[in-house]
Scaffold this motif. Sequence first.
Motif, PDB file in Angstrom:
ATOM      1  N   SER A  19       0.845  -1.197   0.000  1.00 10.95           N
ATOM      2  CA  SER A  19       0.000   0.000   0.000  1.00 10.95           C
ATOM      3  C   SER A  19       0.880   1.247   0.000  1.00 10.95           C
ATOM      4  O   SER A  19       2.075   1.191   0.303  1.00 10.95           O
ATOM      5  N   GLU A  20       0.272   2.361  -0.341  1.00  9.30           N
ATOM      6  CA  GLU A  20       0.979   3.642  -0.301  1.00  9.30           C
ATOM      7  C   GLU A  20       1.473   3.927   1.109  1.00  9.30           C
ATOM      8  O   GLU A  20       2.550   4.480   1.296  1.00  9.30           O
ATOM      9  N   PHE A  21       0.677   3.526   2.084  1.00 10.76           N
ATOM     10  CA  PHE A  21       1.050   3.741   3.480  1.00 10.76           C
ATOM     11  C   PHE A  21       2.340   2.994   3.826  1.00 10.76           C
ATOM     12  O   PHE A  21       3.234   3.554   4.456  1.00 10.76           O
ATOM     13  N   LYS A  22       2.434   1.722   3.391  1.00 11.09           N
ATOM     14  CA  LYS A  22       3.642   0.946   3.695  1.00 11.09           C
ATOM     15  C   LYS A  22       4.853   1.517   2.967  1.00 11.09           C
ATOM     16  O   LYS A  22       5.949   1.536   3.508  1.00 11.09           O
ATOM     17  N   HIS A  23       4.664   1.972   1.724  1.00 12.13           N
ATOM     18  CA  HIS A  23       5.768   2.617   1.007  1.00 12.13           C
ATOM     19  C   HIS A  23       6.256   3.832   1.797  1.00 12.13           C
ATOM     20  O   HIS A  23       7.459   4.018   1.987  1.00 12.13           O
ATOM     21  N   GLY A  24       5.322   4.637   2.254  1.00  7.39           N
ATOM     22  CA  GLY A  24       5.670   5.822   3.035  1.00  7.39           C
ATOM     23  C   GLY A  24       6.342   5.469   4.344  1.00  7.39           C
ATOM     24  O   GLY A  24       7.266   6.162   4.779  1.00  7.39           O
ATOM     25  N   THR A  25       5.896   4.389   4.957  1.00  2.00           N
ATOM     26  CA  THR A  25       6.493   3.946   6.208  1.00  2.00           C
ATOM     27  C   THR A  25       7.933   3.486   5.988  1.00  2.00           C
ATOM     28  O   THR A  25       8.818   3.797   6.789  1.00  2.00           O
ATOM     29  N   VAL A  26       8.174   2.767   4.890  1.00  2.00           N
ATOM     30  CA  VAL A  26       9.544   2.339   4.555  1.00  2.00           C
ATOM     31  C   VAL A  26      10.432   3.566   4.374  1.00  2.00           C
ATOM     32  O   VAL A  26      11.529   3.646   4.931  1.00  2.00           O
ATOM     33  N   ILE A  27       9.954   4.549   3.617  1.00  2.00           N
ATOM     34  CA  ILE A  27      10.731   5.761   3.368  1.00  2.00           C
ATOM     35  C   ILE A  27      10.971   6.522   4.669  1.00  2.00           C
ATOM     36  O   ILE A  27      12.080   6.984   4.943  1.00  2.00           O
ATOM     37  N   GLY A  28       9.929   6.617   5.493  1.00  2.00           N
ATOM     38  CA  GLY A  28      10.070   7.293   6.783  1.00  2.00           C
ATOM     39  C   GLY A  28      11.090   6.621   7.684  1.00  2.00           C
ATOM     40  O   GLY A  28      11.924   7.295   8.304  1.00  2.00           O
ATOM     41  N   CYS A  29      11.046   5.313   7.737  1.00  2.00           N
ATOM     42  CA  CYS A  29      12.027   4.568   8.544  1.00  2.00           C
ATOM     43  C   CYS A  29      13.442   4.779   8.006  1.00  2.00           C
ATOM     44  O   CYS A  29      14.392   4.941   8.771  1.00  2.00           O
ATOM     45  N   HIS A  30      13.556   4.781   6.681  1.00  2.00           N
ATOM     46  CA  HIS A  30      14.862   5.004   6.059  1.00  2.00           C
ATOM     47  C   HIS A  30      15.395   6.392   6.411  1.00  2.00           C
ATOM     48  O   HIS A  30      16.577   6.549   6.738  1.00  2.00           O
ATOM     49  N   LEU A  31      14.530   7.392   6.371  1.00  2.00           N
ATOM     50  CA  LEU A  31      14.936   8.759   6.715  1.00  2.00           C
ATOM     51  C   LEU A  31      15.306   8.894   8.189  1.00  2.00           C
ATOM     52  O   LEU A  31      16.048   9.798   8.565  1.00  2.00           O
ATOM     53  N   CYS A  32      14.792   7.976   9.020  1.00  2.00           N
ATOM     54  CA  CYS A  32      15.137   7.954  10.451  1.00  2.00           C
ATOM     55  C   CYS A  32      16.331   7.050  10.727  1.00  2.00           C
ATOM     56  O   CYS A  32      16.575   6.659  11.880  1.00  2.00           O
ATOM     57  N   ASN A  33      17.048   6.715   9.659  1.00  2.00           N
ATOM     58  CA  ASN A  33      18.296   5.933   9.747  1.00  2.00           C
ATOM     59  C   ASN A  33      18.120   4.504  10.239  1.00  2.00           C
ATOM     60  O   ASN A  33      19.020   3.941  10.860  1.00  2.00           O
ATOM     61  N   LYS A  34      16.962   3.907   9.980  1.00  2.00           N
ATOM     62  CA  LYS A  34      16.771   2.482  10.261  1.00  2.00           C
ATOM     63  C   LYS A  34      17.443   1.691   9.138  1.00  2.00           C
ATOM     64  O   LYS A  34      17.437   2.110   7.984  1.00  2.00           O
ATOM     65  N   SER A  35      18.000   0.551   9.465  1.00  2.00           N
ATOM     66  CA  SER A  35      18.636  -0.288   8.449  1.00  2.00           C
ATOM     67  C   SER A  35      17.568  -1.040   7.656  1.00  2.00           C
ATOM     68  O   SER A  35      16.410  -1.146   8.081  1.00  2.00           O
ATOM     69  N   ILE A  36      17.969  -1.553   6.514  1.00  2.00           N
ATOM     70  CA  ILE A  36      17.053  -2.332   5.675  1.00  2.00           C
ATOM     71  C   ILE A  36      16.523  -3.529   6.459  1.00  2.00           C
ATOM     72  O   ILE A  36      15.335  -3.828   6.414  1.00  2.00           O
ATOM     73  N   CYS A  37      17.395  -4.175   7.197  1.00  2.00           N
ATOM     74  CA  CYS A  37      16.993  -5.345   7.987  1.00  2.00           C
ATOM     75  C   CYS A  37      15.985  -4.948   9.071  1.00  2.00           C
ATOM     76  O   CYS A  37      14.989  -5.638   9.277  1.00  2.00           O
ATOM     77  N   GLU A  38      16.230  -3.840   9.749  1.00  2.00           N
ATOM     78  CA  GLU A  38      15.299  -3.379  10.791  1.00  2.00           C
ATOM     79  C   GLU A  38      13.932  -3.051  10.200  1.00  2.00           C
ATOM     80  O   GLU A  38      12.901  -3.413  10.772  1.00  2.00           O
ATOM     81  N   ILE A  39      13.923  -2.375   9.057  1.00  2.00           N
ATOM     82  CA  ILE A  39      12.657  -2.012   8.411  1.00  2.00           C
ATOM     83  C   ILE A  39      11.909  -3.268   7.991  1.00  2.00           C
ATOM     84  O   ILE A  39      10.701  -3.391   8.187  1.00  2.00           O
ATOM     85  N   SER A  40      12.649  -4.224   7.428  1.00  2.00           N
ATOM     86  CA  SER A  40      12.046  -5.480   6.982  1.00  2.00           C
ATOM     87  C   SER A  40      11.379  -6.218   8.141  1.00  2.00           C
ATOM     88  O   SER A  40      10.248  -6.688   8.022  1.00  2.00           O
ATOM     89  N   LEU A  41      12.072  -6.304   9.256  1.00  2.00           N
ATOM     90  CA  LEU A  41      11.522  -6.993  10.430  1.00  2.00           C
ATOM     91  C   LEU A  41      10.348  -6.225  11.023  1.00  2.00           C
ATOM     92  O   LEU A  41       9.345  -6.822  11.409  1.00  2.00           O
ATOM     93  N   LEU A  42      10.448  -4.905  11.060  1.00  2.00           N
ATOM     94  CA  LEU A  42       9.398  -4.070  11.636  1.00  2.00           C
ATOM     95  C   LEU A  42       8.099  -4.176  10.857  1.00  2.00           C
ATOM     96  O   LEU A  42       7.016  -4.294  11.432  1.00  2.00           O
ATOM     97  N   LEU A  43       8.198  -4.171   9.521  1.00  2.00           N
ATOM     98  CA  LEU A  43       7.002  -4.160   8.679  1.00  2.00           C
ATOM     99  C   LEU A  43       6.624  -5.530   8.134  1.00  2.00           C
ATOM    100  O   LEU A  43       5.628  -5.659   7.421  1.00  2.00           O
ATOM    101  N   ASN A  44       7.447  -6.527   8.418  1.00  2.00           N
ATOM    102  CA  ASN A  44       7.192  -7.905   7.965  1.00  2.00           C
ATOM    103  C   ASN A  44       7.089  -7.990   6.434  1.00  2.00           C
ATOM    104  O   ASN A  44       6.140  -8.559   5.895  1.00  2.00           O
ATOM    105  N   ILE A  45       8.064  -7.360   5.776  1.00  2.00           N
ATOM    106  CA  ILE A  45       8.161  -7.449   4.323  1.00  2.00           C
ATOM    107  C   ILE A  45       9.581  -7.848   3.960  1.00  2.00           C
ATOM    108  O   ILE A  45      10.508  -7.622   4.747  1.00  2.00           O
TER     109      ILE A  45
END
Length: 69
Positions: A19-45
Amino acid sequence: MQTASTNICERMDHSQELSEFKHGTVIGCHLCNKSICEISLLLNIPRSTVSGIITKCKQLGHSNSATKW
Protein backbone atom coordinates in the motif's frame (compact mmCIF):
# COMPACT_ATOMS: atom_id res chain seq x y z
CA MET A 1 -1.64 -24.38 14.53
CA GLN A 2 -2.20 -21.54 12.10
CA THR A 3 -5.07 -21.48 9.71
CA ALA A 4 -4.60 -20.63 6.05
CA SER A 5 -6.26 -17.22 6.47
CA THR A 6 -3.90 -16.05 9.24
CA ASN A 7 -0.93 -17.41 7.35
CA ILE A 8 -1.87 -15.36 4.27
CA CYS A 9 -2.27 -12.21 6.37
CA GLU A 10 1.10 -12.67 8.05
CA ARG A 11 3.16 -13.28 4.91
CA MET A 12 3.46 -11.15 1.83
CA ASP A 13 2.65 -12.94 -1.40
CA HIS A 14 5.12 -12.34 -4.23
CA SER A 15 2.38 -10.90 -6.44
CA GLN A 16 0.94 -8.68 -3.72
CA GLU A 17 1.69 -4.95 -3.94
CA LEU A 18 2.39 -2.77 -0.94
CA SER A 19 0.00 0.00 0.00
CA GLU A 20 0.98 3.64 -0.30
CA PHE A 21 1.05 3.74 3.48
CA LYS A 22 3.64 0.95 3.70
CA HIS A 23 5.77 2.62 1.01
CA GLY A 24 5.67 5.82 3.03
CA THR A 25 6.49 3.95 6.21
CA VAL A 26 9.54 2.34 4.56
CA ILE A 27 10.73 5.76 3.37
CA GLY A 28 10.07 7.29 6.78
CA CYS A 29 12.03 4.57 8.54
CA HIS A 30 14.86 5.00 6.06
CA LEU A 31 14.94 8.76 6.71
CA CYS A 32 15.14 7.95 10.45
CA ASN A 33 18.30 5.93 9.75
CA LYS A 34 16.77 2.48 10.26
CA SER A 35 18.64 -0.29 8.45
CA ILE A 36 17.05 -2.33 5.68
CA CYS A 37 16.99 -5.35 7.99
CA GLU A 38 15.30 -3.38 10.79
CA ILE A 39 12.66 -2.01 8.41
CA SER A 40 12.05 -5.48 6.98
CA LEU A 41 11.52 -6.99 10.43
CA LEU A 42 9.40 -4.07 11.64
CA LEU A 43 7.00 -4.16 8.68
CA ASN A 44 7.19 -7.91 7.96
CA ILE A 45 8.16 -7.45 4.32
CA PRO A 46 11.13 -8.92 2.43
CA ARG A 47 14.49 -7.11 2.60
CA SER A 48 14.64 -7.08 -1.19
CA THR A 49 11.37 -5.15 -1.29
CA VAL A 50 12.63 -2.63 1.27
CA SER A 51 15.87 -2.24 -0.66
CA GLY A 52 13.98 -1.70 -3.92
CA ILE A 53 11.76 0.98 -2.38
CA ILE A 54 14.77 2.79 -0.91
CA THR A 55 16.67 2.59 -4.21
CA LYS A 56 13.69 3.99 -6.12
CA CYS A 57 13.28 6.69 -3.49
CA LYS A 58 16.90 7.77 -3.91
CA GLN A 59 16.56 7.82 -7.71
CA LEU A 60 13.38 9.91 -7.65
CA GLY A 61 14.23 12.06 -4.67
CA HIS A 62 12.56 11.88 -1.27
CA SER A 63 9.98 14.60 -1.91
CA ASN A 64 8.63 13.02 -5.12
CA SER A 65 8.85 9.34 -4.25
CA ALA A 66 5.63 9.07 -2.22
CA THR A 67 3.53 10.39 -5.10
CA LYS A 68 5.08 8.12 -7.75
CA TRP A 69 3.78 4.80 -6.39
